[in-house]
Structure formats: structure tokens, C-alpha cells
Write a protein that holds these residues in place. Structure first.
Motif, PDB file in Angstrom:
ATOM      1  N   ILE A 180       0.848  -1.209   0.000  1.00 50.80           N
ATOM      2  CA  ILE A 180       0.000   0.000   0.000  1.00 50.80           C
ATOM      3  C   ILE A 180       0.876   1.249   0.000  1.00 50.80           C
ATOM      4  O   ILE A 180       0.647   2.198  -0.755  1.00 50.80           O
ATOM      5  CB  ILE A 180      -0.952  -0.007   1.216  1.00 50.80           C
ATOM      6  N   ALA A 181       1.913   1.253   0.852  1.00 47.98           N
ATOM      7  CA  ALA A 181       2.809   2.417   0.943  1.00 47.98           C
ATOM      8  C   ALA A 181       3.564   2.636  -0.368  1.00 47.98           C
ATOM      9  O   ALA A 181       3.694   3.770  -0.844  1.00 47.98           O
ATOM     10  CB  ALA A 181       3.793   2.223   2.096  1.00 47.98           C
ATOM     11  N   ILE A 182       4.061   1.538  -0.965  1.00 44.74           N
ATOM     12  CA  ILE A 182       4.787   1.661  -2.247  1.00 44.74           C
ATOM     13  C   ILE A 182       3.881   2.256  -3.314  1.00 44.74           C
ATOM     14  O   ILE A 182       4.287   3.139  -4.093  1.00 44.74           O
ATOM     15  CB  ILE A 182       5.315   0.278  -2.694  1.00 44.74           C
ATOM     16  N   ILE A 183       2.622   1.803  -3.360  1.00 43.54           N
ATOM     17  CA  ILE A 183       1.676   2.284  -4.382  1.00 43.54           C
ATOM     18  C   ILE A 183       1.366   3.763  -4.166  1.00 43.54           C
ATOM     19  O   ILE A 183       1.312   4.547  -5.118  1.00 43.54           O
ATOM     20  CB  ILE A 183       0.391   1.428  -4.362  1.00 43.54           C
ATOM     21  N   TYR A 184       1.164   4.171  -2.892  1.00 41.14           N
ATOM     22  CA  TYR A 184       0.907   5.593  -2.626  1.00 41.14           C
ATOM     23  C   TYR A 184       2.110   6.454  -3.033  1.00 41.14           C
ATOM     24  O   TYR A 184       1.955   7.560  -3.545  1.00 41.14           O
ATOM     25  CB  TYR A 184       0.556   5.819  -1.160  1.00 41.14           C
ATOM     26  N   ALA A 185       3.325   5.945  -2.809  1.00 37.98           N
ATOM     27  CA  ALA A 185       4.524   6.691  -3.218  1.00 37.98           C
ATOM     28  C   ALA A 185       4.561   6.856  -4.736  1.00 37.98           C
ATOM     29  O   ALA A 185       4.874   7.939  -5.259  1.00 37.98           O
ATOM     30  CB  ALA A 185       5.781   5.976  -2.731  1.00 37.98           C
ATOM     31  N   LEU A 186       4.220   5.786  -5.463  1.00 41.52           N
ATOM     32  CA  LEU A 186       4.193   5.866  -6.929  1.00 41.52           C
ATOM     33  C   LEU A 186       3.070   6.784  -7.411  1.00 41.52           C
ATOM     34  O   LEU A 186       3.209   7.479  -8.416  1.00 41.52           O
ATOM     35  CB  LEU A 186       4.040   4.470  -7.525  1.00 41.52           C
ATOM     36  N   LYS A 187       1.933   6.774  -6.686  1.00 40.08           N
ATOM     37  CA  LYS A 187       0.866   7.722  -7.018  1.00 40.08           C
ATOM     38  C   LYS A 187       1.377   9.165  -6.860  1.00 40.08           C
ATOM     39  O   LYS A 187       1.078  10.042  -7.673  1.00 40.08           O
ATOM     40  CB  LYS A 187      -0.349   7.499  -6.102  1.00 40.08           C
ATOM     41  N   GLY A 188       2.160   9.396  -5.797  1.00 34.09           N
ATOM     42  CA  GLY A 188       2.756  10.721  -5.592  1.00 34.09           C
ATOM     43  C   GLY A 188       3.658  11.098  -6.758  1.00 34.09           C
ATOM     44  O   GLY A 188       3.670  12.240  -7.220  1.00 34.09           O
ATOM     45  N   LEU A 206       2.170  11.017  -0.694  1.00 31.16           N
ATOM     46  CA  LEU A 206       3.472  10.701  -0.101  1.00 31.16           C
ATOM     47  C   LEU A 206       3.408  10.671   1.421  1.00 31.16           C
ATOM     48  O   LEU A 206       4.086   9.861   2.071  1.00 31.16           O
ATOM     49  CB  LEU A 206       4.520  11.709  -0.582  1.00 31.16           C
ATOM     50  N   ASN A 207       2.597  11.547   2.005  1.00 37.65           N
ATOM     51  CA  ASN A 207       2.425  11.524   3.462  1.00 37.65           C
ATOM     52  C   ASN A 207       1.855  10.185   3.924  1.00 37.65           C
ATOM     53  O   ASN A 207       2.266   9.632   4.952  1.00 37.65           O
ATOM     54  CB  ASN A 207       1.508  12.667   3.910  1.00 37.65           C
ATOM     55  N   LYS A 208       0.881   9.657   3.148  1.00 38.47           N
ATOM     56  CA  LYS A 208       0.310   8.341   3.480  1.00 38.47           C
ATOM     57  C   LYS A 208       1.392   7.260   3.403  1.00 38.47           C
ATOM     58  O   LYS A 208       1.479   6.381   4.256  1.00 38.47           O
ATOM     59  CB  LYS A 208      -0.834   8.010   2.521  1.00 38.47           C
ATOM     60  N   ALA A 209       2.202   7.319   2.330  1.00 37.22           N
ATOM     61  CA  ALA A 209       3.261   6.318   2.152  1.00 37.22           C
ATOM     62  C   ALA A 209       4.265   6.373   3.298  1.00 37.22           C
ATOM     63  O   ALA A 209       4.611   5.347   3.895  1.00 37.22           O
ATOM     64  CB  ALA A 209       3.965   6.550   0.812  1.00 37.22           C
ATOM     65  N   VAL A 210       4.742   7.583   3.618  1.00 34.18           N
ATOM     66  CA  VAL A 210       5.775   7.750   4.653  1.00 34.18           C
ATOM     67  C   VAL A 210       5.263   7.305   6.022  1.00 34.18           C
ATOM     68  O   VAL A 210       5.984   6.667   6.798  1.00 34.18           O
ATOM     69  CB  VAL A 210       6.240   9.227   4.686  1.00 34.18           C
ATOM     70  N   GLU A 211       3.990   7.629   6.318  1.00 29.06           N
ATOM     71  CA  GLU A 211       3.417   7.256   7.618  1.00 29.06           C
ATOM     72  C   GLU A 211       3.444   5.734   7.809  1.00 29.06           C
ATOM     73  O   GLU A 211       3.820   5.222   8.870  1.00 29.06           O
ATOM     74  CB  GLU A 211       1.979   7.776   7.697  1.00 29.06           C
ATOM     75  N   ILE A 212       3.064   5.002   6.757  1.00 27.89           N
ATOM     76  CA  ILE A 212       3.063   3.531   6.848  1.00 27.89           C
ATOM     77  C   ILE A 212       4.490   3.000   6.936  1.00 27.89           C
ATOM     78  O   ILE A 212       4.805   2.129   7.759  1.00 27.89           O
ATOM     79  CB  ILE A 212       2.335   2.924   5.628  1.00 27.89           C
ATOM     80  N   GLN A 213       5.390   3.524   6.080  1.00 32.19           N
ATOM     81  CA  GLN A 213       6.766   3.010   6.021  1.00 32.19           C
ATOM     82  C   GLN A 213       7.522   3.251   7.322  1.00 32.19           C
ATOM     83  O   GLN A 213       8.362   2.441   7.719  1.00 32.19           O
ATOM     84  CB  GLN A 213       7.488   3.652   4.828  1.00 32.19           C
ATOM     85  N   ARG A 214       7.242   4.377   7.981  1.00 25.65           N
ATOM     86  CA  ARG A 214       7.861   4.611   9.296  1.00 25.65           C
ATOM     87  C   ARG A 214       7.359   3.588  10.316  1.00 25.65           C
ATOM     88  O   ARG A 214       8.125   3.076  11.137  1.00 25.65           O
ATOM     89  CB  ARG A 214       7.535   6.027   9.783  1.00 25.65           C
TER      90      ARG A 214
END
Length: 729
Positions: A59-67, A83-91
Motif C-alpha cells: 500500500i505504501a509503495i503504491i501511494y509513493a508511486l501515485k505521488g 506521499l504523506n500516506k506512504a511515509v506514515e506507513i513506512q515509518r
């Protein structure tokens, strides 16, 4: 049996991951080929599967690519949300590899928004993750992005250093695309640094790789920089050929982007979605009709659906009317805001122009005041006149300091202060500041102590001039308010994030102290302890306001603690980049330190271009005292004529004069004499005009009013340099 087999296939984690990977890889290929609509479809499909299986990493990877996709189609705010969604999950899941990639895309978004310092922060965060995970390709890519950002900030030396690191990694790991782009941007930097031979070599190498591998975007940029370089080298045919190639590729890329992302395609996407939904409804309806037992239910649902749609239509109609009224009101308010903004900008510009004019008009008579004071003090005045002349000189110096402080405050408030980071030795810098202020400290019987953390290291990258200004103001303040005491300067590290150190600087004294009431207003302009303190100790009341402004610019914070009669401690915290690179001494100015008697002064001719009669007299007297011959003209046209028909060693050129200005006169002189030493002897604000002085071709600048010893050193230095050139020739 078939149903059971199908379900087990759908629940197989490996098959699910393969399907997600398939869509993600397709999306990345689509992005590279500018197929943004196809990329969006693949990402939506991947996200649906990942959310159904609650695969947080995917999910985080996909949100980063969407960004990344939203960055490409210039939907920058949506990109930040993704990107905020991606970073929040990855952290949360400690996915450092993909977190670094998200930080890199974050930096690209900030760079697109022209928020360059935020972009640099994101790139540094990405670098830290890539270095931890030893991801050489990603590290080379983010170093390239960081170098591009320093290039946009016109910090060409820093950009060159970072791009060189990226190029070394790309060559070592055979990363041809990054290597090609590094070479092209390296060429752009060397072109900016006026080394076109080196720039052309790099550009040729980068273009060759891009051409061989088919990297069109890099090839486009490579042809453009080659065109610029050939133009500056006056090879106009080669410049035109490269420009032609650039335009062809640029038009081709623009066509591809238009074809792959347009409003028509967006509409088609919505239509396709509607058709799919309609087909699904039709299929459901057919199934329902086959089942007679559901007929009544369908009728009821149809009536309910029609009722709901009617209510929704009515609601939409009302909302549309409300939106229209709101839009009209917003347009009206927006128009008012635009007018107010234009008025504010005009007022700001008028204020800046007024200050510039007033500065010049004040500095010009100040030149006469300080110059005449120095001359009279050196001409054996009567004993009863000495104190009066010293008071006159002190008043002139005080007024000049006051003018400079007001200008500094104005620049800070107008956000016209640029950060210029460079490698420097922090400990050496502080020791030099102590040395410079030691005489003032000894006058008050004050001893300065330095406590420097031995584990800290000494070399940092930061704006050393602003750090010096801050410390000189704070230590100078402590000296002013301390008699028969001590001052302690302490520097130590309070936080470390990669190579970014947050340092705390403390300046403590055991002077008169500050009341709590006065501490609340310490950093406001024209604020001092009291009128009595102002009269007793002097000062403009602007020093701490300047300090606060400079620390804010350096992204730091300042604090004060004090007690009346016991002393004061100012401490501030700022981030600095720790480096192994030592201070660059190549461009440091070295003043003449030899014996003037060794110079052949009798045959030196100086041309003074100055329209003010008093200033003519003062400058001539100073030059005569230096045993230099001088001629005086009062306008730019006469100066050009004189240089054409006579040989001079030095020209002292005023800027504001009747007829053509000193800048225009210098430009004309440079058309036929490139080597002549020309000093801008000027009362204008140097920082605001620096680029004009450089473009005109001045050798150096001497601001009026000047200190006589510095003026003499600059002239002797120029004469010694000219002598060295003639001996070499």
C-alpha cells in the motif's frame, strides 16, 4: 471442487504478490513512457488488491508511486497527500528502503514547488536511508537530484561537489542513465563557472551515452547546453546545429506527453468507467429478471432508487446555486486581495528605493566627515582641537554603523538575505572573532574564554559570514555591558542526524544583567534596557534584532537567561552540515603586507572619477599622502576619453554621476582595455548592486566612507599585483 481450487488460488500469498508486482512494474514502465493514464489504472488495480489483503508495505509503495505520477501531471498538493500516506506507513513498519525512495520523491515535489531548502532536507533524509541500506543506484540518483537543487540555488561549487559524488557512484556501478545525466549537469555547472572547455568535454561524453542508450530527455538537455557552450565559444555553426537537435527532441517529447495525458483521455477514462458500471448493472438486472422471486424486490428498489435520485438532483441543484454565489463572492474577494497585494508590493518597492537613495545621500557626506576628520587628526591639530576632532570622527563612525544596521534589518524583513553555505573551520573562525574583539575586551578589563567540544570536529558547511555576524554582535554586546569580568563562549553538539549536527552556541558574561521585563522585548528593533543604558553604553538597539533575524534564516532558535547584577547568557541552536572537506582558501583576498617603498610610486598614475568637489579634494589628499600622482575628472564621458589617450595604473570610479554612470563608463572602457585596474569607489549599497559591478568589469569595490588603512592596502595590493604581472610578461 473447481470453486475450492479457485478460492485457494485467490488466497495464495505468492500469487497475490505476483499480481501486485505485475501492476506496479507496469505502472513504472508507463511512467517512463509518459503513459500516465495507463499508470493510473495499474496503480488503482494494485491498490485494490493490496487493501483487500491489508499488505501495508505494498500500500505504501503504491501511494509513493501515485505521488510520483501526480508530480508528473503537476498535481503537487495531491502528490504531497499521497506521499504523506506512504511515509506514515513506512515509518510504522520500518521499511527503510522504500522510505528513502518516498523521501526522494518528496524532494522532487518540493523542488517542483520551488521550495528548494525543503527539497534539500528531503534529499538528505533519503541519502541517510540509502547509505544505511547500501543502495548505490538510489544514492547516486538522489545525489544527482541534490546537485540539481544546488544549481537552481546558484550555489555552483556545492552543486559541482555533489554531482561529482553521484558521477563516481554511477561509474563504479555502471549506471549509464544516471552517469549520462550527471555528465550533462556537470557540463551546465562548469559553463556557469566559466570553464567552457571542461564543460564541452563533459557535455560530449554525456550526449554520447544518451544517444547510444536512447535517453531522449537527457539528450534534449545535452544538446541545449552544448548549443550554449558553442555560442559562448563563438562557434555559431555548431551552436545552431545543437539547438536544432534540441528543438526537434523537445517537440517530440512534448508531443508524446500531450498524446499520453490530455483532457480527452481523462474524459475517456471516466466514460470507460461509466460503461463498466453500466454493464455491471445490466448484468445484475438480467440475473434478477431470471429469478421471478426477486421481481417485486427489484420494483421496490427501483422506486426507492428513483426517489433517491430525485432528492439528490434537488440537492445538487441547491448546492450548485450556493456554489455559484460563493464563487462570485470569492472572485470579488480575490480581486480585492490582488489589488491589496499590488499595493503592498508597490509600498515595499518604494520603501526599498527610498532606503537605497537615502543610504547613498547619507554615505556621500559621511565620506567627507570621516575623511576630513582623519586628515585633520593627522595634520598636528592644536591640543584643544584633538578631542573635538575625535568626537566628530566617533559621530561619523556611529552614524555609518546605524545606517548599515537599518539596511541589514530592512533586508532581513524583505527576505532578501540569501544563504551562501561553504566549507569552513568553525573553531578557527571563532578564534578569529575573539582576536578581533580582544582590544575592546581589554579596554573594559574583560577576559574571553573559549570552551570548544573536542569531540565535535572543526569543519562544517554553513553560511560562515552570518554565523560570524551573530557571534560578533553577541560577544560585542557582552563586552559592552561587562566591566572587570569574564565572557565564556561555549560550542557543543546537542543532536546528530547523519552529517547534520545541531550545535548550541553559548555566550555568557558576568555583566550588569537584564531584568525579566526587558527580556520579553530583547529581540525587537530599537529595543534596549533603558534610555539611561543607551546613553551610558551606546548602541543603536538593532544588534539583537539582526541576530534574531539571521538565526531564523539559518533555521535556528535563540534564547536568553539573565539576572540583574549577575550576568547574562545568550544561547542559540542552529543545524550545520559536518564535513571532512577543509576550508577553501583559494579565493580568500590577501592584502598587501610588504613595504610600500618597494613599489615604484613616483611613476604611478591614478585617475579619480568623482563629481563631488569635497570628495575630490579628500581623495586627492589621501593619494598625495600615499605619494601617488592623480588626475581628476567629474563625469563618465571625460573618464573614457582620458583612458583612451593616457596610460593609468588605477581608476577610482564613482557610480552616480551626471551623464553616463560609473557602471556604463566601466563597460565602455572594458571594450578596449580588459586589464586596467578599476575600483568602484561608491556609496551605493554593495549587496544590492554586486551583480551589476561584476557584469560591468570592476576589479574590486571600495565602499564609501572607507577606513583609510584599508583603502591604502587595497591600492598597494593592486599596484603590487600589476608589478608582478609586468615582471612575468
Amino acid at each position: 471442487m473447481c470453486v475450492s481450487s479457485q478460492n485457494s488460488a485467490n488466497d495464495d500469498p505468492e500469487l497475490i504478490q505476483n499480481e501486485i508486482n505485475y501492476h506496479i512494474e507496469n505502472a513504472q514502465t508507463n511512467l517512463e513512457n509518459f503513459s500516465y493514464y495507463e499508470a493510473q489504472k495499474n496503480l488503482d488495480s494494485a491498490l485494490k488488491i493490496a487493501e483487500n489483503t491489508n499488505s501495508k508495505e505494498n500500500i505504501a509503495i503504491i501511494y509513493a508511486l501515485k505521488g510520483k505520477l501526480q508530480l508528473y501531471v503537476e498535481e503537487l498538493e495531491q502528490a504531497i497527500n499521497s506521499l504523506n500516506k506512504a511515509v506514515e506507513i513506512q515509518r510504522t513498519i520500518n521499511d527503510n528502503v522504500n522510505l528513502g525512495k518516498s523521501y526522494k520523491i518528496f524532494g522532487d515535489v518540493y523542488a517542483a514547488k520551488k521550495m528548494y531548502y525543503q527539497a534539500l532536507d528531503s534529499y538528505r533524509a533519503a541519502k541517510s536511508k540509502f547509505e544505511e541500506e547500501e543502495l548505490h543506484a538510489d544514492l547516486a540518483d538522489v545525489l544527482l537530484a541534490e546537485g540539481k537543487t544546488y544549481l537552481l540555488l546558484k550555489n555552483y561549487n556545492r552543486a559541482r561537489d555533489v554531482i561529482e559524488q553521484s558521477l563516481a557512484l554511477a561509474r563504479k556501478n555502471d549506471l549509464l542513465k544516471i552517469q549520462s545525466e550527471d555528465l550533462v549537469y556537470h557540463a551546465i555547472i562548469y559553463n556557469k563557472l566559466k570553464n567552457n572547455e571542461k564543460a564541452l568535454t563533459l557535455a560530449n561524453e554525456g550526449v554520447a551515452i544518451a544517444k547510444q542508450e536512447g535517453y531522449l530527455s537527457i539528450l534534449d538537455k545535452g544538446y541545449l547546453i552544448r548549443s550554449d557552450i558553442y555560442n559562448e565559444l563563438e562557434n555559431y555553426k555548431a551552436s545552431r546545429e545543437n539547438l536544432k537537435h534540441h528543438i526537434e527532441i523537445s517537440d517530440s517529447l512534448a508531443g508524446i506527453k500531450r498524446a499520453n495525458y490530455s483532457k480527452a483521455q481523462e474524459t475517456q477514462a471516466k466514460l470507460d468507467y461509466a460503461l463498466q458500471e453500466n454493464a455491471k448493472l445490466s448484468e445484475d438486472k438480467e440475473k434478477a429478471e431470471d429469478d421471478k422471486n426477486l421481481g417485486t424486490l427489484i420494483s421496490i428498489l427501483s422506486v426507492a432508487l428513483i426517489t433517491i435520485l430525485s432528492l439528490l438532483t434537488l440537492s445538487l441543484y441547491k448546492n450548485n446555486n450556493i456554489r455559484l454565489k460563493t464563487n462570485n463572492m470569492l472572485h470579488k474577494k480575490n480581486g480585492e486581495l490582488i489589488i491589496a497585494k499590488e499595493k503592498a508590493e508597490l509600498a515595499s518597492k518604494t520603501k526599498a528605493n527610498f532606503l537605497s537613495t537615502v543610504t547613498h545621500e547619507l554615505r556621500t557626506p559621511l565620506y567627507a566627515v570621516t575623511g576630513l576628520s582623519n586628515m585633520l587628526l593627522e595634520e598636528n591639530p592644536k591640543p584643544e582641537q584633538i578631542q573635538h576632532l575625535k568626537s566628530l570622527k566617533f559621530s561619523g563612525d556611529y552614524l555609518l554603523t546605524f545606517i548599515n544596521d537599518i539596511l541589514q534589518i530592512n533586508k532581513i524583513e524583505a527576505n532578501k538575505v540569501d544563504i551562501e553555505p561553504e566549507p569552513f573551520n568553525l573553531k578557527k573562525k571563532i578564534n578569529n572573532i575573539i582576536l578581533a574583539l580582544n582590544n575592546s575586551a581589554q579596554d573594559n578589563n574583560v577576559k574571553i574564554h573559549l570552551e570548544y567540544d573536542t569531540t565535535l570536529g572543526e569543519n562544517f558547511i554553513a553560511d560562515q559570514i552570518k554565523i560570524s555576524q551573530i557571534l560578533i554582535n553577541l560577544v560585542g554586546n557582552s563586552i559592552k555591558f561587562t566591566k572587570d569580568g569574564d565572557i565564556w563562549i561555549r560550542i557543543y553538539k546537542i543532536e546528530e542526524n547523519g552529517n547534520i549536527y545541531t550545535l548550541r552556541f553559548e555566550v555568557e558574561d558576568n555583566g550588569i544583567g537584564i531584568s525579566q521585563e526587558k527580556q520579553d522585548h530583547m529581540f525587537e528593533s530599537f529595543s534596549q534596557g533603558s534610555i539611561q543604558i543607551n546613553r551610558k553604553y551606546g548602541g543603536t538597539g538593532l544588534g539583537l534584532s539582526i541576530v534574531k533575524g539571521l538565526i531564523d534564516i539559518l533555521k535556528g532558535k535563540i534564547y536568553v537567561k539573565s539576572e540583574l547584577g549577575k550576568g547574562t547568557t545568550f544561547y542559540f541552536e542552529i543545524p550545520l552540515e559536518h564535513t571532512a572537506t577543509e576550508e577553501n582558501l583559494e579565493n580568500k583576498t590577501t592584502y598587501f603586507s610588504g613595504n610600500p617603498e618597494e613599489l615604484d610610486l613616483e611613476n604611478v598614475k591614478v585617475l579619480v572619477v568623482e563629481d563631488n568637489k569635497i570628495n575630490q579634494m579628500i581623495t586627492k589628499k589621501i593619494l598625495t599622502k600615499m605619494k601617488l600622482n592623480c588626475e581628476i575628472v567629474d563625469n563618465g564621458e571625460a573618464a573614457v576619453d582620458k583612458v583612451k589617450t593616457n596610460k593609468y595604473d588605477i581608476i577610482l570610479m564613482d557610480i552616480h554621476m551626471p551623464g553616463i554612470s560609473g557602471i556604463e563608463a566601466t563597460k565602455i572602457v572594458r571594450t578596449f582595455d580588459k586589464e586596467l585596474t578599476i575600483f568602484a569607489l561608491t556609496a551605493v549599497t554593495i549587496e544590492d548592486k554586486m551583480h551589476e559591478f561584476e557584469e560591468a568589469g570592476f576589479t574590486d569595490i571600495i565602499p564609501k566612507p572607507f577606513k583609510q588603512e584599508e583603502f591604502e592596502k587595497k591600492l598597494y595590493n593592486a599596484l603590487a599585483s600589476n608589478k608582478g604581472k609586468s615582471e612575468t610578461a
